[in-house]
Design an enzyme around this catalytic site. Structure first.
Site, short mmCIF file in Angstrom:
data_model
loop_
_atom_site.label_atom_id
_atom_site.label_comp_id
_atom_site.label_asym_id
_atom_site.label_seq_id
_atom_site.Cartn_x
_atom_site.Cartn_y
_atom_site.Cartn_z
N LYS A 98 0.84 -1.19 0.00
CA LYS A 98 0.00 0.00 0.00
C LYS A 98 0.87 1.24 0.00
O LYS A 98 1.89 1.31 0.69
CB LYS A 98 -0.91 -0.02 1.22
CG LYS A 98 -1.95 1.09 1.25
CD LYS A 98 -2.88 0.90 2.45
CE LYS A 98 -3.89 2.02 2.57
NZ LYS A 98 -4.82 1.82 3.70
N SER A 100 -9.32 2.92 2.84
CA SER A 100 -8.26 3.51 2.03
C SER A 100 -7.39 2.48 1.31
O SER A 100 -6.49 2.86 0.54
CB SER A 100 -7.38 4.40 2.90
OG SER A 100 -6.73 3.65 3.91
N SER A 134 -10.37 0.62 6.86
CA SER A 134 -9.71 0.73 5.56
C SER A 134 -9.25 -0.56 4.92
O SER A 134 -8.84 -0.57 3.76
CB SER A 134 -8.51 1.69 5.66
OG SER A 134 -8.96 3.00 5.89
#
Length: 474
Positions: free
Chosen positions: A80, A155, A179
């Protein structure tokens, strides 16, 4: 014959060890799929093919040399873009960081590499990870492959889009308010929010509220458990340490352990002001609870973990995170409107207000854990709605209205960032339009083992891994 991306991460690792698949061949397969589909699904911010292929060649040589191979040797993954990988661009989803090259690896990245995983690049995330949707100015919009006119949430939206589209077998995400779980729900995946202190946030990340943790996005419970086995453990200087499993035990091993009869609590009230679960979400939750009873578990109603007053304190703490973004007031003008607004809200808090909010969510965490102490697992939906249309938040008249829409959508997840308990999203249901609806299972503090065992039992009784969106076959 199965295509490479039809295999789970563990199946790929087994095929590599048996010399049935080359790590180079596997990396090339996924890099080609990324080249073909990334603009469509918005999975990656940065792809580092040259580095990935170099690591794949080294992994192949280790197989030929008869080396002792780690659990996920040669398996591709993505990191990520909120996590640092030394020598690679790390944008944090912001134009302010579009040219930043990380000078070090996060401890988690080191663990993933030691566990055999090969990163193909950095997966998409919203600006500094704050929204529950993945739209920024450095990459395409992250979309759920189940309906390309809808968002993959956030996210960890890029990670979820990648795994659900067959661009990766497994990906790393992080979860500070939902997220990992919300993208898993939107994309029909398994997603684990780990316990506070299970996976190190080092060497630099310090979260005074303890909200943010790392976790996997995967197609199967076993793959997610394998990720926990290679990624877990404290780093030097970590403020929180989750107790390890007893000697000789693994999370993967718990997938083969029947959970026994569990006492499971359930609730449907999302507490969040204005949030109302859609009828299909309620129906999916009811069916999940009935299904748990058919597996031999006891299911009973319980109150929600927090009340509306705690939500207000959580929001203050969330804005404090935005207030610590290391930018000047002039640089902040280049951030997206939502990020600017969150930062301004955080900066407007007095020291007393900030400390009171932190104290209140800490007290709320204690009360919630005490309330749920008699239960092995708690079950609730992940989100109140199916994945949102692309312009759902962009059409909001103000950043504040945008934030309210987010709170109403991902309304069940944040209490467990407050308590630090582990939670998993499982892709058990789909709407009448074929959109995924994830169900959330919450464990006792530091008890991922029971969650993994129950989830594996559920997956065995109602398997989902062979259900794919259309892009899977393209």
């Amino acid at each position: 014959m199965a295509r490479h991306h039809d295999l789970s991460a563990l199946e790929q690792a087994a095929a590599i060890k048996a010399k049935q698949i080359s790590p180079v061949e596997l990396a090339e397969h996924y890099l080609q799929r990324i080249e073909t589909h990334n603009e469509t699904v918005g999975a990656f911010v940065t792809v580092n093919a040259a580095r990935a292929l170099d690591e794949a060649r080294a992994a192949e040589q280790a197989v030929l040399d008869g080396a002792d191979l780690p659990l996920l040797h040669g398996v591709p993954t993505g990191i990520k873009d909120l996590n640092n990988v030394k020598g690679e661009r790390t944008t944090f989803g912001s134009v302010l960081m579009k040219d930043f090259v990380a000078p070090y690896d996060d401890f988690l990245v080191e663990r993933m590499r030691a566990g055999g995983l090969i990163s193909l690049g950095k997966t998409n995330t919203p600006e500094f990870g704050f929204p529950c949707y993945t739209i920024n100015e450095v990459a395409p919009v992250a979309r759920t492959p189940w309906d390309l006119d809808r968002l993959s949430s956030g996210s960890s939206g890029g990670a979820a889009s990648a795994v659900a589209s067959g661009l990766l077998p497994l990906a790393q995400g992080s979860d500070g308010g939902g997220s990992v779980r919300s993208p898993a729900s939107a994309c029909g995946l398994v997603g684990i929010k780990t316990s506070r202190g299970r996976i190190s946030g080092g060497p630099l990340r310090v979260d005074p509220a303890g909200l943010g943790v790392a976790g996997p996005l995967a197609r199967t419970v076993r793959d997610a458990a394998a990720f926990l086995d290679i990624a877990s453990g404290p780093g030097i200087g970590d403020p929180h340490w989750a107790p390890p499993l007893p000697a000789g035990e693994t999370f993967l091993g718990h997938c083969d352990r029947p959970p026994g009869k569990l006492r499971i609590g359930r609730y449907i009230d999302p507490v969040m002001p204005g949030a109302q679960p859609e009828p299909e979400v309620i129906d999916a939750w009811e069916k999940t609870c009935t299904f748990l009873e058919t597996l031999g578990h006891s299911v009973e109603d319980v109150p929600p973990p927090i009340d509306e007053d705690v939500v207000a304190h959580f929001v203050k703490v969330w804005t404090l995170g935005a207030a610590t973004i290391p930018v000047t007031d002039e640089q902040a003008k280049q951030m997206q409107p939502l990020t600017q607004w969150l930062r301004e809200c955080g900066l407007a808090l007095s020291g007393r207000e900030a400390m009171d909010a932190l104290t209140q969510i800490g007290l709320a965490a204690r009360r919630a854990i005490e309330q749920y102490a008699p239960y092995d697992v708690i079950v609730a939906p992940v989100c109140t709605q199916v994945p949102r249309p692309i312009n759902w938040y962009a059409d909001a008249p103000s950043p504040e209205a945008d934030f309210e829409l987010q709170k109403q959508y991902s309304a069940y997840t944040s209490p467990y960032n407050v308590t630090g308990q582990p939670a998993i999203s499982l892709p058990l249901h789909y709407s009448s339009e074929g959109l995924p609806i994830g169900m959330m299972f919450v464990g006792r503090p530091a008890d991922e083992a029971t969650l993994v065992s129950l989830s594996a039992q559920i997956e065995s009784a109602a398997p989902w891994r062979d259900r794919h969106p259309d892009i899977w076959d393209l």
